[in-house]
Design an enzyme around this catalytic site. Structure first.
Site, PDB file in Angstrom:
ATOM      1  N   SER A  17     -82.015 -11.697  48.468  1.00 21.54           N
ATOM      2  CA  SER A  17     -82.760 -10.537  47.973  1.00 21.54           C
ATOM      3  C   SER A  17     -84.121 -11.022  47.521  1.00 21.54           C
ATOM      4  O   SER A  17     -84.300 -12.219  47.250  1.00 21.54           O
ATOM      5  CB  SER A  17     -82.001  -9.930  46.784  1.00 21.54           C
ATOM      6  N   TYR A  51     -77.246 -10.477  38.815  1.00 16.50           N
ATOM      7  CA  TYR A  51     -77.686 -10.332  40.209  1.00 16.50           C
ATOM      8  C   TYR A  51     -78.804 -11.347  40.517  1.00 16.50           C
ATOM      9  O   TYR A  51     -78.773 -12.024  41.555  1.00 16.50           O
ATOM     10  CB  TYR A  51     -78.176  -8.893  40.434  1.00 16.50           C
TER      11      TYR A  51
HETATM   12  P1  NAD Z   1     -73.460  -1.665  50.359  1.00 15.39           P
HETATM   13  O1  NAD Z   1     -72.824  -1.285  49.050  1.00 15.39           O
HETATM   14  O2  NAD Z   1     -73.821  -0.592  51.324  1.00 15.39           O
HETATM   15  O3  NAD Z   1     -72.528  -2.730  51.108  1.00 15.39           O
HETATM   16  C1  NAD Z   1     -71.865  -3.744  50.403  1.00 15.39           C
HETATM   17  C2  NAD Z   1     -70.718  -4.229  51.237  1.00 15.39           C
HETATM   18  O4  NAD Z   1     -70.045  -5.266  50.514  1.00 15.39           O
HETATM   19  C3  NAD Z   1     -69.659  -3.143  51.515  1.00 15.39           C
HETATM   20  O5  NAD Z   1     -69.159  -3.288  52.835  1.00 15.39           O
HETATM   21  C4  NAD Z   1     -68.558  -3.460  50.504  1.00 15.39           C
HETATM   22  O6  NAD Z   1     -67.261  -3.023  50.913  1.00 15.39           O
HETATM   23  C5  NAD Z   1     -68.658  -4.979  50.492  1.00 15.39           C
HETATM   24  N1  NAD Z   1     -68.018  -5.565  49.326  1.00 15.39           N
HETATM   25  C6  NAD Z   1     -68.230  -5.306  48.021  1.00 15.39           C
HETATM   26  N2  NAD Z   1     -67.394  -6.031  47.253  1.00 15.39           N
HETATM   27  C7  NAD Z   1     -66.641  -6.770  48.106  1.00 15.39           C
HETATM   28  C8  NAD Z   1     -65.592  -7.724  47.951  1.00 15.39           C
HETATM   29  N3  NAD Z   1     -65.123  -8.053  46.732  1.00 15.39           N
HETATM   30  N4  NAD Z   1     -65.046  -8.263  49.045  1.00 15.39           N
HETATM   31  C9  NAD Z   1     -65.467  -7.930  50.298  1.00 15.39           C
HETATM   32  N5  NAD Z   1     -66.472  -7.041  50.507  1.00 15.39           N
HETATM   33  C10 NAD Z   1     -67.037  -6.478  49.427  1.00 15.39           C
HETATM   34  O7  NAD Z   1     -74.734  -2.544  49.957  1.00 15.39           O
HETATM   35  P2  NAD Z   1     -76.037  -2.984  50.783  1.00 15.39           P
HETATM   36  O8  NAD Z   1     -77.187  -2.311  50.130  1.00 15.39           O
HETATM   37  O9  NAD Z   1     -75.843  -2.856  52.243  1.00 15.39           O
HETATM   38  O10 NAD Z   1     -76.094  -4.544  50.376  1.00 15.39           O
HETATM   39  C11 NAD Z   1     -75.652  -5.585  51.230  1.00 15.39           C
HETATM   40  C12 NAD Z   1     -76.244  -6.904  50.755  1.00 15.39           C
HETATM   41  O11 NAD Z   1     -77.663  -6.825  50.785  1.00 15.39           O
HETATM   42  C13 NAD Z   1     -75.861  -7.274  49.320  1.00 15.39           C
HETATM   43  O12 NAD Z   1     -75.643  -8.667  49.218  1.00 15.39           O
HETATM   44  C14 NAD Z   1     -77.091  -6.881  48.525  1.00 15.39           C
HETATM   45  O13 NAD Z   1     -77.226  -7.620  47.339  1.00 15.39           O
HETATM   46  C15 NAD Z   1     -78.179  -7.211  49.532  1.00 15.39           C
HETATM   47  N6  NAD Z   1     -79.442  -6.500  49.295  1.00 15.39           N
HETATM   48  C16 NAD Z   1     -79.506  -5.130  49.334  1.00 15.39           C
HETATM   49  C17 NAD Z   1     -80.728  -4.497  49.108  1.00 15.39           C
HETATM   50  C18 NAD Z   1     -80.885  -2.986  49.144  1.00 15.39           C
HETATM   51  O14 NAD Z   1     -81.935  -2.475  48.739  1.00 15.39           O
HETATM   52  N7  NAD Z   1     -79.919  -2.227  49.630  1.00 15.39           N
HETATM   53  C19 NAD Z   1     -81.860  -5.274  48.837  1.00 15.39           C
HETATM   54  C20 NAD Z   1     -81.752  -6.671  48.816  1.00 15.39           C
HETATM   55  C21 NAD Z   1     -80.536  -7.273  49.062  1.00 15.39           C
END
Ligand code: NAD
Length: 260
Positions: free
Chosen positions: A142, A155
């Site tokens: 991130s 985080y």
């Molecule tokens: P999201 O909530 O849409 O997806 C998260 C995924 O992780 C889901 O499939 C969920 O089932 C899975 N998950 C959660 N806990 C789990 C566990 N204990 N075991 C297995 N799977 C688990 O979120 P997203 O926005 O797509 O984020 C995905 C990644 O990208 C994360 O690591 C997040 O920190 C990172 N990220 C997101 C953003 C953003 O703005 N959306 C920005 C920077 C980084």
């Protein structure tokens, strides 16, 4: 699309929604055999399996219900897949609070899912990659792996840890053909992130457009969402030809956030 990943096995953790699903989609379109993982609702998992399966030629995509807080389940997932050519550590959660009130169990969960799971998956998958002389590891970190925001101690700690782990492992494998890199997105348009706009609009008494621009995307100079597809394209590029010299990098895709 060119089938640049034809014949390769990929696993994307947390691929039942959001960024992980987008990466799974693009890798399947590029010819990879993608295994899905996540803790989504049954209907969400079924939809993801059907969609990605169709892109791979029909039937449901393989799905392994491994909980990223459980090292033995992570190891079992890698063992069940057998040959892992591409490992994308993407699963993640968020919790926001001043540190004085930060629940201990939320700290533990964020460190486990967002950081420690990467360690266990890499440890399990890397030996096979090194033995076969090919492999790509991509950690979805991130912008918070490079800079901080208040109220996100767990985080920010986890994502900084992922960037550090990426660099350390990159040095360990530098003479091999395997690479490991981190992708550092700013705010990406996922259902989870979009859901934060309406509450901000209500809190500040402004339109959703203003809440998005001035509050959620306060630190993102572009004032635009990063799209899931853009993150997925960067991940795909890291697996394709010409990417072999990129190792141990923390690649920003954040609309200029970390340039300031
Ligand atoms: P999201 O909530 O849409 O997806 C998260 C995924 O992780 C889901 O499939 C969920 O089932 C899975 N998950 C959660 N806990 C789990 C566990 N204990 N075991 C297995 N799977 C688990 O979120 P997203 O926005 O797509 O984020 C995905 C990644 O990208 C994360 O690591 C997040 O920190 C990172 N990220 C997101 C953003 C953003 O703005 N959306 C920005 C920077 C980084």
């Amino acid at each position: 699309m060119d089938l640049i990943l034809h014949g390769q096995n990929a696993v994307v953790t947390g691929s039942t929604s959001g960024i992980g699903l987008g990466i799974a989609r693009l890798m399947a379109q590029a010819g990879a055999r993608v295994t899905l993982n996540g803790l989504g609702k049954p209907e969400e998992v079924a939809a993801a399996r059907a969609e990605i399966g169709a892109l791979m030629g029909g039937g449901d995509a393989p799905f392994i219900h491994a909980d990223m807080t459980k090292p033995e389940e992570i190891r079992a997932m890698i063992a069940e897949i057998g040959v892992v050519d591409i490992l994308v550590n993407n699963a993640g959660i968020q919790f926001v609070s001043p540190i004085q009130d930060f629940p201990d169990e939320k700290w533990d969960a964020i460190i486990a899912i967002n950081m420690t799971s990467n360690f266990h998956a890499i440890k399990a998958a890397l030996p096979g990659m090194l033995a076969r002389g090919r492999g790509r590891i991509i950690n979805i970190a991130s912008a918070h792996g490079l800079v901080a925001s208040p109220n996100k101690a767990a985080y920010v700690a986890a994502k900084h840890g992922v960037v550090g782990m990426t660099k350390s492992v990159a040095l360990e494998i530098a003479t091999s053909p395997v690479t490991i890199n981190a992708i550092c997105p700013g705010f990406v348009r996922t259902p989870l992130a979009e859901a934060q706009v309406a509450p901000l609009a209500a809190k500040f008494g402004v339109s959703e457009e203003v809440a998005l621009r001035d509050h959620l995307l306060e630190k993102q100079p572009s004032k635009r969402w990063i799209e899931v597809e853009d993150v997925a394209r960067l991940a795909l590029w890291l697996c394709g030809p010409g990417s072999g010299a990129v190792n141990g990098a923390a690649l920003s895709i954040d609309g200029g956030w970390t340039a300031s």
